[in-house]
Enzyme design. Structure first.
Site, mmCIF file in Angstrom:
data_model
loop_
_atom_site.group_PDB
_atom_site.id
_atom_site.type_symbol
_atom_site.label_atom_id
_atom_site.label_comp_id
_atom_site.label_asym_id
_atom_site.label_seq_id
_atom_site.Cartn_x
_atom_site.Cartn_y
_atom_site.Cartn_z
ATOM 1 C CD GLU A 166 -5.043 3.734 -2.595
ATOM 2 O OE1 GLU A 166 -5.950 4.481 -2.168
ATOM 3 O OE2 GLU A 166 -3.870 4.126 -2.775
ATOM 4 C CG ASP A 185 -9.658 3.959 0.303
ATOM 5 O OD1 ASP A 185 -9.185 4.530 1.298
ATOM 6 O OD2 ASP A 185 -8.961 3.335 -0.519
ATOM 7 C CE LYS A 207 -1.148 7.196 -3.781
ATOM 8 N NZ LYS A 207 -1.787 6.211 -2.891
ATOM 9 C CG ASP A 217 -1.730 1.266 1.376
ATOM 10 O OD1 ASP A 217 -1.739 2.077 0.430
ATOM 11 O OD2 ASP A 217 -2.372 1.450 2.434
#
Length: 567
Positions: free
Chosen positions: A145, A168, A68, A6
């Site tokens: 994800e 999420d 990211k 992850d």
């Protein structure tokens, strides 16, 4: 050996499949969560994780976080005199996780399944694969994800039919997916999301609220300086987490002998965060509409991502879905566990033989075209080729014609998005196709898009008039490194020296002491300085037993000073 990773905006985790179950792997500090932060120390050695995070405010010019969010772009981030692309910094995090697994199990890690936000674009996904390559990993698969989270949950209930929605909300992104599980098949019905909505945005809103409250002050610090900005964001994170347990808390900030405080209640946080909470609704409504399913027909709502710990987020989810959502698995860990399940599926683990996974393309992919309205031609229109939430892998073709007489090239501009006009969508790149010079409209081109299980877009164009078939790579996309550039940067990263793993616990504690020393004043600052000096003296003795004993004692005192969030 293949692992599940992850790779998060704020934190990253790695897991493996062992004894018919996914298992998280701890880092050098014994923690399963590694902050996605990279720093260079005074010797130019790489620090990754908590030690780097502690240096965000003490050495901001040598430390990077939140990179990211820039994956798939040409942005470069400076650490001292060196510049890094986001995928290079991500590679350093991946390499650290890879080392953790190799030390834990004593065997080399060669392949990985890496999770990505469901709404990541083609360029962002390619950048993630390149990050894996730079870390010395073959990226066996990219898994969305929410899908990974569903795998972590669904593997335990594969013997019954169920439908569920995965909500999420992580540190930097928000994704929602609707899935159905039946007869060992896990089918993603629809996905939607927002790549710039997460816990970091709630922190930024709190920081802005705090700064706005000081407008009446005549003399305030330069809050735009990297060091102070990082201190503010850290305090905002503490406040946000504290409000998960308390009705109100104080946003406290000290600088140059002055102290500022602002009391923030849960109601105040709700008001500050209202614009962000409203943004959560749109992807949920789109996913439900695309899946053609009613909320009442969902068996379960799963909360994933650390930001879902916030009471106001849980409250919003309960209101939207008319029930209390589930958090059976730690929301910080569930994606990594699911990535390990996907890795096991790739290895055809016996315990998972009956599990089949299908996913979807979460966004529409198309090209720019010119439309004719009567005698008027108008450019800038969007021609969808693959529509959002089609089951992948998928291949679709559309036919277009030349616009001008004796045209020798057709420039295809590729976009991602849902708007009618391309100016409101996301440009992915351009493709230049040679065509024979003929009268306008006589030359046709068959444009085929193929979207694979990893979320990677490939394009090919056939020109029937010549019989030529062009296998094309999207060009002029600054977010995708060319193969020769990947090789060059791989060599440069290989030359970087990594801070010794066996010293990481001590380095992290010293960095934490330095940060707290800068944050506090008076007797407390003096005490922290004495702690740091004493610890450095013990380090000089190289007596491992004394060092460990003192490190544990100091860490406990600092935990009492700072408190432990989310506990």
């Amino acid at each position: 050996m293949i692992v599940g990773i992850d790779l998060g905006t704020t934190n990253s985790l790695v897991a493996v499949w062992r004894n018919a179950a996914p298992q998280l792997v701890p880092n050098a500090l014994g923690d399963v969560i590694t902050p996605s932060v990279v720093s260079l120390d005074e010797q130019g050695r790489v620090l990754v994780g908590q030690a780097a995070r502690e240096r965000l405010q003490t050495h901001p010019q040598l430390t990077a976080a939140l990179f990211k969010r820039h994956m798939g772009s040409a942005r470069e981030i400076s650490l001292g005199t060196r510049k890094f692309r986001p995928e290079e910094l991500s590679a350093l995090v991946l390499r650290s996780l890879k080392d953790d697994v190799e030390r834990a199990f004593g065997e080399p890690v060669t392949e990985a399944v890496i999770s990505v936000p469901a709404y990541f674009s083609d360029a962002q996904r390619k950048a993630t694969r390149i990050a894996g390559e730079l870390a010395g990993l073959k990226v066996e698969k990219l898994v969305n994800e929410p899908t990974a989270a569903a795998l972590a949950y669904g593997v335990h209930q594969k013997d019954r039919e169920t439908s569920f929605l995965v909500f999420d909300l992580g540190g930097g992104t928000f994704d929602v997916s609707i899935l159905e599980l039946f007869e060992g098949v896990m089918e993603v019905r629809a996905s939607a999301g927002d790549n710039f909505l997460g816990g970091e945005d709630f922190d930024a809103a709190l920081v802005q609220h705090f700064i706005s409250s000081l407008r009446q002050e005549k003399a305030t610090p330069d809050f735009d300086s990297p060091g102070l900005r990082n201190r503010l964001r850290r305090e905002a994170e503490r406040v946000r987490q504290a409000l998960g347990q308390e009705a109100a808390t104080s946003f406290s900030f000290s600088h140059a002998g002055r102290q500022w405080e602002l009391t923030i209640s849960q109601d105040e946080l709700q008001r500050v965060a209202t614009p962000l909470l409203e943004r959560l609704r749109v992807p949920i409504e789109r996913a439900l509409r695309d899946a053609r399913i009613r909320v009442a027909d969902l068996d379960e709502i799963l909360l994933v991502g650390g930001t879902t710990r916030m009471p106001l987020v849980r409250k919003l989810a309960a209101v939207l879905f008319g029930r209390f959502p589930s958090m059976h698995i730690n929301p910080d860990e569930v994606v990594a566990l699911g990535a390990a399940v996907q890795a096991a599926l790739k290895q055809r683990a016996e315990a998972l033989e009956e599990v089949v996974l299908t996913d979807v393309c979460p966004y529409t992919l198309g090209i720019e075209t010119t439309e004719q309205f009567g005698r008027v031609y108008e450019g800038g229109h969007y021609l969808p080729i693959i529509e959002r939430n089609c089951v992948v892998p998928i291949s679709r073709v559309k036919t277009i014609q030349t616009l001008h007489d004796n045209q020798t090239h057709v420039l295809l501009k590729v976009f991602q998005g849902e708007s009618r006009l391309v100016k409101d969508n996301i440009a992915l790149g351009e493709l230049s196709i040679p065509v024979p010079p003929r009268p306008a409209g006589e030359v046709e081109l068959d444009v085929r898009f193929t979207y694979d299980n990893n979320g990677i877009l490939e394009a090919e164009v056939k020109v029937p008039a010549t019989g030529e078939l062009h296998h094309l790579v999207i060009e002029k996309n600054p977010g995708v490194l060319a193969p020769e550039e990947v090789r060059r940067r791989l060599a440069e990263l290989a030359e970087l020296k990594v801070h010794p793993r066996e010293q990481m616990a001590n380095t992290t504690l010293l960095a934490r002491l330095e940060r707290l020393y800068q944050e506090h004043l008076g007797e407390l600052r003096e005490m922290l300085g004495n702690m740091a000096g004493s610890f450095q003296q013990v380090l000089a003795t190289q007596d491992l037993q004394r060092i460990e004993q003192m490190r544990v004692e100091i860490a406990q005192r600092l935990d009492e000073l700072e408190g432990s969030p989310w506990q």
